[in-house]
Enzyme design. Structure first.
Site, PDB file in Angstrom:
ATOM      1  N   ASP A   1       0.829  -1.204   0.000  1.00 48.49           N
ATOM      2  CA  ASP A   1       0.000   0.000   0.000  1.00 48.49           C
ATOM      3  C   ASP A   1       0.866   1.259   0.000  1.00 48.49           C
ATOM      4  OD1 ASP A   1      -2.115   1.724   0.182  1.00 48.49           O
ATOM      5  OD2 ASP A   1      -2.858   0.992   2.104  1.00 48.49           O
ATOM      6  N   HIS A   2       0.777   2.027  -1.083  1.00 50.42           N
ATOM      7  CA  HIS A   2       1.530   3.272  -1.218  1.00 50.42           C
ATOM      8  C   HIS A   2       0.723   4.479  -0.738  1.00 50.42           C
ATOM      9  CE1 HIS A   2       3.686   6.489  -3.605  1.00 50.42           C
ATOM     10  NE2 HIS A   2       4.716   5.804  -3.145  1.00 50.42           N
ATOM     11  N   SER A   3      -0.489   4.273  -0.222  1.00 51.16           N
ATOM     12  CA  SER A   3      -1.352   5.376   0.195  1.00 51.16           C
ATOM     13  C   SER A   3      -0.795   6.057   1.445  1.00 51.16           C
ATOM     14  CB  SER A   3      -2.768   4.874   0.463  1.00 51.16           C
ATOM     15  OG  SER A   3      -2.803   4.018   1.585  1.00 51.16           O
TER      16      SER A   3
END
Length: 357
Positions: A298-300
């Site tokens: 997850d790059h969020s």
């Protein structure tokens, strides 16, 4: 008075559109704000899920997270529809700034390591516009592109995008926040009337920023419908983590922070202050179908106060390198936003026990 005269001059010179440029929701209608959570690839069944183009959608009236109307690469969804004016040939009445520390076609771009770790879009006309804060590398395509598209390089991992519709007058405050962040602007259009009205935006477009040691800035912004949002921005000279060095104390709350943990020098959960800052390790959407995934997928960039009422969406990680880079986040005390993000935290890293002599 001067600002009012400037707006009248701007409208006279550029025309008088019927309505401001808003964020468009998945319904195809204007909305005050929306959040998109682009899910990691292989986080569910179906081609969109396997290819990393599936997303969850949230706005003030959605009643929580909903499945996106289609793949995030489609111009019919909230993100594509909102950005569509960028790719029209008759864009003479528009002003825009596209910034990303990982811009599209990065070859030949300035060294981004001294710029803010920041990604976003400002799009406005003489009546208003929107600010899109996101975590997506190489996005969106420049205005010279034929149409909206989603980068293949950003399909594998999770991403977040927050869009807020703002009245015209708020873009001066937004521009001032960006001077702290020092974003890498890779495409812009700011004709003279807009540049005169918004000198901070003009400075940002020219690559200018503040040079004060330890400087940071917070401002309250009112959306088109009067909804309050708080922008927090730090400069590269702030010298501390956005979350444990400022945000948790400013909000007066413990924060659970989702960020990209695959970079070097990750900061551990911090319980040294009155408010804890806890690194999220797993995210799970409610319901039997999930989906659930690890932070490594997850790059969020978002955080939530476990006890309420705050939730924030931004573009900064917690690592040693970003102690000395500009960046920020946008926060709100909206029940719909907090109730959507608070249940997503499935697991987090506990604080380490202090060593004993």
């Amino acid at each position: 008075m001067a600002a009012a005269l400037g707006r009248l001059l701007l409208a006279a010179l550029l025309g008088d559109p019927a309505a401001a440029l808003p964020c468009y929701g998945d319904s195809g209608r204007p909305v005050d704000w929306f959040v998109i959570y682009k899910l990691p690839a292989h986080s569910g069944a179906g081609e969109a899920a396997r290819s990393g183009l599936r997303y969850k959608y949230l706005d003030a009236d959605s009643g929580g997270w909903r499945d996106g109307v289609g793949p995030i690469s489609s111009s019919a969804g909230a993100v594509g529809r909102s950005l569509q004016p960028l790719y029209r040939s008759n864009a003479s009445q528009l002003a825009f700034l596209l910034y990303n520390d990982q811009p599209p076609k990065a070859g030949g771009a300035p060294d981004a390591s001294s710029r803010g770790h920041s990604k976003g879009v400002l799009l406005l006309d003489p009546n208003g516009g929107f600010w899109l804060v996101h975590s997506v590398p190489h996005f969106p395509p420049p205005s010279s592109s034929a149409a909206y598209s989603w980068p293949q390089s950003s399909q594998m991992y999770g991403q977040t995008l927050l869009c807020v519709s703002f009245p015209f007058r708020q873009f001066q405050d937004i521009g001032r926040q960006l001077t702290y962040i020092y974003p890498l602007v890779y495409d812009h259009k700011l004709d003279e009337p807009f540049a005169q009205e918004f000198p901070y935006l003009a400075a940002v477009a020219k690559g200018q920023h503040v040079h004060l040691k330890g400087c940071n800035s917070s401002v309250t912004l009112a959306s088109q419908k009067g909804t309050p949002f708080w922008s927090f921005a730090k400069s590269k000279d702030f010298g501390d983590d956005l979350y444990s060095g400022w945000l948790a104390a400013a909000l007066g709350n413990t924060l659970q922070v989702q960020f990209w943990p695959n970079s070097r020098g990750i900061l551990p959960s911090n319980c040294s202050g009155a408010q804890q800052v806890l690194d999220v390790t797993q995210t799970a959407f409610p319901g039997p179908a999930g989906p659930a995934f690890n932070a490594t997928e997850d790059h969020s960039k978002w955080c939530v106060a476990p006890a309420g009422p705050w939730a924030c969406v931004g573009d900064m990680n917690r690592n040693l390198g970003e102690l000395h880079r500009g960046g920020g986040t946008v926060c709100a005390q909206l029940p719909a936003l907090w109730k959507a993000f608070q249940p997503l935290v499935k697991a987090w890293e506990p604080c380490r026990e202090p060593s004993r002599a």
